[in-house]
Scaffold this motif. Structure first.
Motif, mmCIF file in Angstrom:
data_model
loop_
_atom_site.group_PDB
_atom_site.id
_atom_site.type_symbol
_atom_site.label_atom_id
_atom_site.label_comp_id
_atom_site.label_asym_id
_atom_site.label_seq_id
_atom_site.Cartn_x
_atom_site.Cartn_y
_atom_site.Cartn_z
ATOM 1 N N GLY A 52 40.961 70.370 15.432
ATOM 2 C CA GLY A 52 41.883 71.512 15.628
ATOM 3 C C GLY A 52 43.180 70.894 16.462
ATOM 4 O O GLY A 52 44.326 71.751 16.782
ATOM 5 N N ALA A 53 43.329 69.582 16.523
ATOM 6 C CA ALA A 53 44.462 69.029 17.302
ATOM 7 C C ALA A 53 44.711 69.656 18.560
ATOM 8 O O ALA A 53 45.904 69.691 18.971
ATOM 9 N N LYS A 54 43.613 70.192 19.013
ATOM 10 C CA LYS A 54 43.713 70.528 20.489
ATOM 11 C C LYS A 54 42.737 69.795 21.449
ATOM 12 O O LYS A 54 41.546 69.839 20.715
ATOM 13 N N PRO A 55 42.876 69.779 22.695
ATOM 14 C CA PRO A 55 41.836 68.895 23.329
ATOM 15 C C PRO A 55 40.656 69.904 23.494
ATOM 16 O O PRO A 55 40.695 70.776 23.571
ATOM 17 N N LEU A 56 39.287 69.230 23.738
ATOM 18 C CA LEU A 56 37.993 69.818 23.935
ATOM 19 C C LEU A 56 37.979 69.655 25.630
ATOM 20 O O LEU A 56 38.638 68.920 26.206
ATOM 21 N N PRO A 57 37.629 70.772 26.085
ATOM 22 C CA PRO A 57 37.719 71.038 27.637
ATOM 23 C C PRO A 57 36.986 69.715 28.385
ATOM 24 O O PRO A 57 36.157 69.113 27.776
ATOM 25 N N GLN A 58 37.391 69.554 29.579
ATOM 26 C CA GLN A 58 37.159 68.637 30.569
ATOM 27 C C GLN A 58 36.836 67.052 29.842
ATOM 28 O O GLN A 58 35.914 66.477 30.092
ATOM 29 N N ARG A 59 37.796 66.749 28.983
ATOM 30 C CA ARG A 59 37.772 65.346 28.401
ATOM 31 C C ARG A 59 39.369 64.822 28.354
ATOM 32 O O ARG A 59 40.115 65.669 27.989
ATOM 33 N N PHE A 60 39.433 63.559 28.442
ATOM 34 C CA PHE A 60 40.955 63.064 28.263
ATOM 35 C C PHE A 60 41.055 62.427 26.883
ATOM 36 O O PHE A 60 40.211 61.434 26.426
ATOM 37 N N HIS A 61 41.640 62.821 25.924
ATOM 38 C CA HIS A 61 41.991 62.511 24.637
ATOM 39 C C HIS A 61 42.853 61.247 24.396
ATOM 40 O O HIS A 61 44.276 61.462 24.871
ATOM 41 N N ILE A 62 42.677 60.316 23.864
ATOM 42 C CA ILE A 62 43.850 59.065 23.641
ATOM 43 C C ILE A 62 43.647 59.027 22.161
ATOM 44 O O ILE A 62 42.511 58.785 21.438
ATOM 45 N N VAL A 63 44.791 59.452 21.464
ATOM 46 C CA VAL A 63 44.824 59.603 20.059
ATOM 47 C C VAL A 63 45.636 58.630 19.204
ATOM 48 O O VAL A 63 46.740 58.152 19.600
ATOM 49 N N ILE A 64 45.164 57.696 18.360
ATOM 50 C CA ILE A 64 45.704 56.505 17.791
ATOM 51 C C ILE A 64 46.415 57.156 16.344
ATOM 52 O O ILE A 64 45.861 57.738 15.908
ATOM 53 N N THR A 65 47.705 56.849 16.411
ATOM 54 C CA THR A 65 48.638 57.217 15.372
ATOM 55 C C THR A 65 49.782 56.266 15.207
ATOM 56 O O THR A 65 50.080 55.711 15.928
ATOM 57 N N ARG A 66 50.334 55.915 13.757
ATOM 58 C CA ARG A 66 51.287 55.337 13.703
ATOM 59 C C ARG A 66 52.648 56.265 13.722
ATOM 60 O O ARG A 66 53.717 55.696 13.586
ATOM 61 N N GLN A 67 52.447 57.365 13.803
ATOM 62 C CA GLN A 67 53.494 58.338 13.835
ATOM 63 C C GLN A 67 54.117 58.403 15.360
ATOM 64 O O GLN A 67 53.555 58.055 16.488
ATOM 65 N N ASP A 68 55.318 58.778 15.375
ATOM 66 C CA ASP A 68 56.012 59.147 16.958
ATOM 67 C C ASP A 68 55.574 60.611 17.190
ATOM 68 O O ASP A 68 56.367 61.457 17.097
ATOM 69 N N LEU A 69 54.441 60.662 17.692
ATOM 70 C CA LEU A 69 53.979 62.102 18.035
ATOM 71 C C LEU A 69 54.092 61.998 19.593
ATOM 72 O O LEU A 69 53.867 61.071 20.347
ATOM 73 N N GLN A 70 54.620 62.984 20.122
ATOM 74 C CA GLN A 70 54.926 63.229 21.649
ATOM 75 C C GLN A 70 53.813 64.573 21.986
ATOM 76 O O GLN A 70 53.780 65.508 21.462
ATOM 77 N N SER A 71 53.201 64.052 23.082
ATOM 78 C CA SER A 71 52.068 65.246 23.479
ATOM 79 C C SER A 71 52.682 66.167 24.427
ATOM 80 O O SER A 71 53.396 65.909 25.400
ATOM 81 N N THR A 72 52.352 67.101 24.249
ATOM 82 C CA THR A 72 52.605 68.361 25.390
ATOM 83 C C THR A 72 51.592 68.683 26.135
ATOM 84 O O THR A 72 51.552 69.798 26.969
ATOM 85 N N HIS A 73 50.264 68.087 25.853
ATOM 86 C CA HIS A 73 49.271 68.653 26.856
ATOM 87 C C HIS A 73 48.888 67.511 27.734
ATOM 88 O O HIS A 73 48.765 66.333 27.475
ATOM 89 N N PRO A 74 48.540 67.890 28.990
ATOM 90 C CA PRO A 74 48.228 66.600 29.832
ATOM 91 C C PRO A 74 46.952 65.939 29.560
ATOM 92 O O PRO A 74 46.759 64.833 30.219
ATOM 93 N N LEU A 75 46.188 66.547 28.830
ATOM 94 C CA LEU A 75 44.894 65.787 28.693
ATOM 95 C C LEU A 75 45.043 65.039 27.050
ATOM 96 O O LEU A 75 43.807 64.529 26.731
ATOM 97 N N VAL A 76 46.053 64.863 26.632
ATOM 98 C CA VAL A 76 46.170 64.085 25.424
ATOM 99 C C VAL A 76 47.256 63.177 25.417
ATOM 100 O O VAL A 76 48.388 63.392 26.024
ATOM 101 N N LYS A 77 47.217 62.076 24.985
ATOM 102 C CA LYS A 77 48.063 60.789 24.940
ATOM 103 C C LYS A 77 48.029 60.275 23.572
ATOM 104 O O LYS A 77 46.846 59.803 23.116
ATOM 105 N N TYR A 78 49.010 59.953 22.817
ATOM 106 C CA TYR A 78 49.318 59.431 21.679
ATOM 107 C C TYR A 78 49.589 57.850 21.891
ATOM 108 O O TYR A 78 50.441 57.734 22.643
#
Ligand code: NAP
Length: 164
Positions: A52-78
């Motif tokens: 759903g392109a949103k974080p699961l609770p109580q986990r830190f998400h590091i998402v690998i992409t070739r796109q220039d995506l900017q995270s707006t969520h503190p628990l998601v880093k591209y």
């Protein structure tokens, strides 16, 4: 840091179809939840989309992409590469634990197999149709250290492999 794959595959190695899981096995979902909770998860962008392109609770998400995506969520880093994902995880392990989970999908499992220390592999003893596969585990480098078998709702096993 310990890098651990967590994956569920059918006996014909399918892990996904049309960006979804091909089965519904509640105990395996619970295993995934309990195992990864409180930890860092590294994943491909398509797998992040599949949750759903949103974080699961109580986990830190590091998402690998070739796109220039900017995270707006503190628990998601591209990040742009697997190496960058591992570097990004390092300073976070003090808070999120030394075991970092690589949670798919097919592309990311394949690229990270050479640097993986441990594998939690759920094998479902049935063939499924799909479009995404788990790579072969190089058995010259890994050994099976635990197995726990189940029958409900289909025969499956929780396997643990560790690097020799
Ligand atoms: N059964 C399981 O345990 C399990 C677990 C996870 C996922 N899945 C399934 O697996 C499927 C998704 O797997 P997938 O193989 O299609 O996709 P994926 O590995 O989740 O993501 C692929 C994407 O990651 C990015 N990427 C991959 N390699 C990269 C690299 N070297 N450098 C930079 N970015 C890179 C690209 O994103 P961009 O296109 O944004 O550049 C690429 O499109 C879904 O069906 C999902 O449900 C199953």
């Amino acid at each position: 840091m310990i890098l651990t794959h967590v994956t569920a595959m059918s006996q014909n190695r399918v892990i996904g179809t049309q960006n979804k899981l091909p089965w519904n096995i509640p105990e395996d979902l619970k295993f995934f939840r309990d195992t990864t909770k409180g930890h860092i998860m590294i994943m491909g962008r398509k797998t992040f989309d599949s949750i759903g392109a949103k974080p699961l609770p109580q986990r830190f998400h590091i998402v690998i992409t070739r796109q220039d995506l900017q995270s707006t969520h503190p628990l998601v880093k591209y990040v742009k590469t697997l190496d960058e994902a591992i570097e990004a995880a390092k300073p976070l392990t003090a808070q999120w634990g030394e075991e970092v989970f690589i949670v798919g999908g097919g592309e990311i499992y394949k690229q990270s197999m050479p640097v993986t220390d441990k594998i939690y592999l759920t094998v479902i003893y049935k063939d499924f149709e799909g479009d995404t596969y788990y790579p072969e585990v190089p058995m010259d480098k890994f050994e099976l250290v635990a197995q726990s078998d189940r029958t409900d709702p289909v025969p499956f096993s929780f396997l643990t492999y560790k690097k020799k």
